[in-house]
Design an enzyme around this catalytic site. Sequence first.
Site, PDB file in Angstrom:
ATOM      1  N   GLU A   1      -3.911 -14.700   3.337  1.00  0.00           N
ATOM      2  CA  GLU A   1      -4.057 -13.486   4.158  1.00  0.00           C
ATOM      3  C   GLU A   1      -5.542 -13.245   4.465  1.00  0.00           C
ATOM      4  OE1 GLU A   1      -2.345  -9.854   2.601  1.00  0.00           O
ATOM      5  OE2 GLU A   1      -3.190  -8.664   4.221  1.00  0.00           O
ATOM      6  N   ARG A   2      -6.377 -13.404   3.464  1.00  0.00           N
ATOM      7  CA  ARG A   2      -7.819 -13.126   3.666  1.00  0.00           C
ATOM      8  C   ARG A   2      -8.461 -14.181   4.547  1.00  0.00           C
ATOM      9  NH1 ARG A   2      -7.856 -11.018  -2.501  1.00  0.00           N
ATOM     10  NH2 ARG A   2      -7.040  -8.975  -1.943  1.00  0.00           N
TER      11      ARG A   2
ATOM     12  N   LEU B   1     -24.207  -5.371  25.703  1.00  0.00           N
ATOM     13  CA  LEU B   1     -24.642  -6.179  26.849  1.00  0.00           C
ATOM     14  C   LEU B   1     -23.722  -5.996  28.062  1.00  0.00           C
ATOM     15  CD1 LEU B   1     -25.948  -9.407  25.097  1.00  0.00           C
ATOM     16  CD2 LEU B   1     -27.282  -7.752  26.395  1.00  0.00           C
ATOM     17  N   HIS B   2     -22.531  -5.475  27.849  1.00  0.00           N
ATOM     18  CA  HIS B   2     -21.658  -5.131  28.983  1.00  0.00           C
ATOM     19  C   HIS B   2     -22.003  -3.749  29.545  1.00  0.00           C
ATOM     20  CE1 HIS B   2     -19.059  -8.555  27.975  1.00  0.00           C
ATOM     21  NE2 HIS B   2     -18.393  -8.330  29.097  1.00  0.00           N
TER      22      HIS B   2
ATOM     23  N   THR C   1       2.082  -3.110   8.367  1.00  0.00           N
ATOM     24  CA  THR C   1       2.064  -3.850   9.636  1.00  0.00           C
ATOM     25  C   THR C   1       3.468  -4.343   9.985  1.00  0.00           C
ATOM     26  OG1 THR C   1      -0.211  -4.503   9.289  1.00  0.00           O
ATOM     27  CG2 THR C   1       1.072  -5.878  10.802  1.00  0.00           C
TER      28      THR C   1
ATOM     29  N   ARG D   1     -24.152 -10.470  35.903  1.00  0.00           N
ATOM     30  CA  ARG D   1     -24.675  -9.112  36.071  1.00  0.00           C
ATOM     31  C   ARG D   1     -26.186  -9.138  36.309  1.00  0.00           C
ATOM     32  NH1 ARG D   1     -22.657  -4.125  37.347  1.00  0.00           N
ATOM     33  NH2 ARG D   1     -23.916  -2.473  36.377  1.00  0.00           N
TER      34      ARG D   1
ATOM     35  N   PHE E   1       0.776   2.340   6.026  1.00  0.00           N
ATOM     36  CA  PHE E   1      -0.063   1.375   6.760  1.00  0.00           C
ATOM     37  C   PHE E   1       0.625  -0.005   6.827  1.00  0.00           C
ATOM     38  CE2 PHE E   1      -3.773   3.738   4.474  1.00  0.00           C
ATOM     39  CZ  PHE E   1      -3.659   4.828   5.317  1.00  0.00           C
TER      40      PHE E   1
ATOM     41  N   THR F   1       0.829  -1.218   0.000  1.00  0.00           N
ATOM     42  CA  THR F   1       0.000   0.000   0.000  1.00  0.00           C
ATOM     43  C   THR F   1       0.862   1.266   0.000  1.00  0.00           C
ATOM     44  OG1 THR F   1      -1.653  -1.210   1.239  1.00  0.00           O
ATOM     45  CG2 THR F   1      -1.859   1.176   1.243  1.00  0.00           C
ATOM     46  N   GLU F   2       0.404   2.248  -0.755  1.00  0.00           N
ATOM     47  CA  GLU F   2       1.127   3.519  -0.863  1.00  0.00           C
ATOM     48  C   GLU F   2       0.223   4.670  -0.432  1.00  0.00           C
ATOM     49  OE1 GLU F   2       2.411   3.533  -4.977  1.00  0.00           O
ATOM     50  OE2 GLU F   2       4.000   2.066  -4.492  1.00  0.00           O
TER      51      GLU F   2
HETATM   52  C1  LIG Z   1      -3.986  -1.343  10.392  1.00  0.00           C
HETATM   53  C2  LIG Z   1      -3.663  -1.567   8.942  1.00  0.00           C
HETATM   54  C3  LIG Z   1      -2.683  -2.483   8.595  1.00  0.00           C
HETATM   55  C4  LIG Z   1      -2.337  -2.662   7.259  1.00  0.00           C
HETATM   56  N1  LIG Z   1      -1.288  -3.478   6.927  1.00  0.00           N
HETATM   57  C5  LIG Z   1      -0.807  -3.469   5.657  1.00  0.00           C
HETATM   58  C6  LIG Z   1       0.408  -4.144   5.326  1.00  0.00           C
HETATM   59  O1  LIG Z   1       1.041  -4.797   6.169  1.00  0.00           O
HETATM   60  N2  LIG Z   1       0.867  -4.048   4.049  1.00  0.00           N
HETATM   61  C7  LIG Z   1       0.228  -3.347   3.099  1.00  0.00           C
HETATM   62  O2  LIG Z   1       0.714  -3.284   1.975  1.00  0.00           O
HETATM   63  N3  LIG Z   1      -0.953  -2.706   3.366  1.00  0.00           N
HETATM   64  C8  LIG Z   1      -1.466  -2.741   4.626  1.00  0.00           C
HETATM   65  N4  LIG Z   1      -2.614  -2.061   4.927  1.00  0.00           N
HETATM   66  C9  LIG Z   1      -3.300  -1.344   3.885  1.00  0.00           C
HETATM   67  C10 LIG Z   1      -4.637  -1.931   3.473  1.00  0.00           C
HETATM   68  O3  LIG Z   1      -4.448  -3.120   2.749  1.00  0.00           O
HETATM   69  C11 LIG Z   1      -5.364  -0.828   2.693  1.00  0.00           C
HETATM   70  O4  LIG Z   1      -5.764   0.147   3.640  1.00  0.00           O
HETATM   71  C12 LIG Z   1      -6.556  -1.332   1.915  1.00  0.00           C
HETATM   72  O5  LIG Z   1      -6.147  -2.170   0.865  1.00  0.00           O
HETATM   73  C13 LIG Z   1      -7.375  -0.184   1.332  1.00  0.00           C
HETATM   74  O6  LIG Z   1      -6.544   0.712   0.652  1.00  0.00           O
HETATM   75  P1  LIG Z   1      -6.648   2.285   0.992  1.00  0.00           P
HETATM   76  O7  LIG Z   1      -6.591   2.435   2.467  1.00  0.00           O
HETATM   77  O8  LIG Z   1      -5.628   3.004   0.202  1.00  0.00           O
HETATM   78  O9  LIG Z   1      -8.092   2.699   0.527  1.00  0.00           O
HETATM   79  P2  LIG Z   1      -8.530   3.177  -0.940  1.00  0.00           P
HETATM   80  O10 LIG Z   1      -7.979   2.270  -1.963  1.00  0.00           O
HETATM   81  O11 LIG Z   1      -8.251   4.623  -1.061  1.00  0.00           O
HETATM   82  O12 LIG Z   1     -10.121   2.948  -0.837  1.00  0.00           O
HETATM   83  C14 LIG Z   1     -10.887   3.684   0.145  1.00  0.00           C
HETATM   84  C15 LIG Z   1     -12.232   3.015   0.297  1.00  0.00           C
HETATM   85  O13 LIG Z   1     -12.953   3.186  -0.913  1.00  0.00           O
HETATM   86  C16 LIG Z   1     -13.757   2.061  -1.183  1.00  0.00           C
HETATM   87  N5  LIG Z   1     -13.371   1.541  -2.503  1.00  0.00           N
HETATM   88  C17 LIG Z   1     -12.117   1.453  -3.020  1.00  0.00           C
HETATM   89  N6  LIG Z   1     -12.155   0.980  -4.272  1.00  0.00           N
HETATM   90  C18 LIG Z   1     -13.448   0.759  -4.567  1.00  0.00           C
HETATM   91  C19 LIG Z   1     -14.141   0.253  -5.705  1.00  0.00           C
HETATM   92  N7  LIG Z   1     -13.480  -0.161  -6.794  1.00  0.00           N
HETATM   93  N8  LIG Z   1     -15.500   0.158  -5.671  1.00  0.00           N
HETATM   94  C20 LIG Z   1     -16.166   0.556  -4.563  1.00  0.00           C
HETATM   95  N9  LIG Z   1     -15.573   1.041  -3.458  1.00  0.00           N
HETATM   96  C21 LIG Z   1     -14.234   1.138  -3.448  1.00  0.00           C
HETATM   97  C22 LIG Z   1     -13.526   1.076  -0.035  1.00  0.00           C
HETATM   98  O14 LIG Z   1     -14.545   1.268   0.920  1.00  0.00           O
HETATM   99  C23 LIG Z   1     -12.201   1.500   0.536  1.00  0.00           C
HETATM  100  O15 LIG Z   1     -12.089   1.160   1.919  1.00  0.00           O
HETATM  101  C24 LIG Z   1      -3.016  -1.928   6.251  1.00  0.00           C
HETATM  102  C25 LIG Z   1      -4.036  -1.038   6.612  1.00  0.00           C
HETATM  103  C26 LIG Z   1      -4.341  -0.833   7.926  1.00  0.00           C
HETATM  104  C27 LIG Z   1      -5.386   0.199   8.269  1.00  0.00           C
END
Ligand SMILES: Cc1cc2nc3c(=O)[nH]c(=O)nc-3n(C[C@H](O)[C@H](O)[C@H](O)COP(=O)(O)OP(=O)(O)OC[C@H]3O[C@@H](n4cnc5c(N)ncnc54)[C@H](O)[C@@H]3O)c2cc1C
Length: 389
Positions: A247-248, A345-346, A158, A273, A156, A120-121
């Site tokens: 992963e999923r 419930l808590h 991990t 409780r 982001f 992720t970027e």
């Molecule tokens: C705590 C945490 C740990 C993570 N760990 C890792 C890691 O170890 N390595 C890594 O590479 N990444 C990691 N991630 C990143 C994570 O995989 C991304 O946050 C995720 O893939 C979503 O990308 P984004 O946040 O850029 O959201 P975006 O791509 O900007 O999307 C934002 C929102 O728009 C909606 N959306 C996006 N595209 C569509 C579409 N085509 N149609 C409809 N709705 C859409 C969704 O609701 C999405 O949540 C982590 C994120 C978090 C918060």
Amino acid sequence: MSPELFSLGAEFTRREITGSLQEWEDAGEIPRALHLAAAKQGLLGIGFDEEVGGEGGSLADLVALQEGMLAEGASSGLLAGLFTHGIALPHLARHGSAELVDRYVWPTLAGEKIGALGITEPGGGSDVAHLTTRAVRVSTGSTTEDHYVVNGAKTFITSGVRADFVTTAVRVSTGSTTAAEGAKGISLLVIDKDTPGFTVDRNLRKMGWHCSDTAELGFTDVRVPVGNLVGEEGAGFGYIAEAFVTERIALAVHAYGIAARSLALTAAYARERRTFGEPLIARQVVRHKLVEMHRRVEAAKAYTHAVVREYDESGTTASTIAGAALAKQTAVEASQWVCDQAVQLHGGTGYMHGTEVERHYRDTRILPIGGGATEVMTDLAAKLLGYAS
Ligand SMILES: Cc1cc2nc3c(=O)[nH]c(=O)nc-3n(C[C@H](O)[C@H](O)[C@H](O)COP(=O)(O)OP(=O)(O)OC[C@H]3O[C@@H](n4cnc5c(N)ncnc54)[C@H](O)[C@@H]3O)c2cc1C
């Protein structure tokens, strides 16, 4: 699912985790000593072949282990931090050279190194095929001197604050050619933390997963030896897609695992409780709520187990990719509802910092976003199941 591995996970959690978890939540990370302890117990290598330093075993074995850990109160964040190798290593273990396996896979499964996965970027995470971190290949005429120069940023990530190396998705070009656009331009490079130009720019604070450190990483003219390329140039997107299935599934297990734990805690609380002169559990509406929580957990677990069985028989296929996405969605929806009802419930106690159901309530919110947002997963499933236009 293996009852022995479930018990092993539960026992390890009671012995090594539950007493310290709040301290680690407050500190924002888990200690390296926990990786060593988990490796010593044989937990980190489950699901990895013995030839690469693993313990062998199937995805079902890993699921049983993690179910046992979550049942004893390990958090989703704890598992994310302790098992980050589950997302950082699969590409290396399957497609990496013998040298990369020796340098990174063996020591990480031994608990001596920590790895992270950088996809992720700041500009986006869902659209993996369009990531922009660049790696320019520089040929020197000497194979030991040939290298890539990497520029870009990841966010982001991990375990990115603690990680010794990051399996990093980049777009490669050579000095004379521009990088291929889209999925076919993506490659994976292993980048060591101490490489000049590599920086941990931010330690990100989050809503949940507090004991799992999360980083923003910078790459400025980072020189990476060509030997750190995983598999083939341009094949990275396929490697990433292949590893997304496990992963999923892991995130689906987190979801129904913390939901099951929240249900157990809530049932115990409802017995103890008293309101209006009676225990909460004496009310039919409360009992029905507990049964509904149970039903949703069991449905999510059964669906996930079915996909795990199929994966252990057939590996990554269109059916298991779609199945993993939909099992995750099913488990996440169950988890969000169950964890919310557990807090309800808590009562006020459920809203207090340090109450376990409060932590699960916050932790579950990342699950429909991380590892692929639900909307993106549903689009993927539409294509794979033949519902695309
Ligand atoms: C705590 C945490 C740990 C993570 N760990 C890792 C890691 O170890 N390595 C890594 O590479 N990444 C990691 N991630 C990143 C994570 O995989 C991304 O946050 C995720 O893939 C979503 O990308 P984004 O946040 O850029 O959201 P975006 O791509 O900007 O999307 C934002 C929102 O728009 C909606 N959306 C996006 N595209 C569509 C579409 N085509 N149609 C409809 N709705 C859409 C969704 O609701 C999405 O949540 C982590 C994120 C978090 C918060």
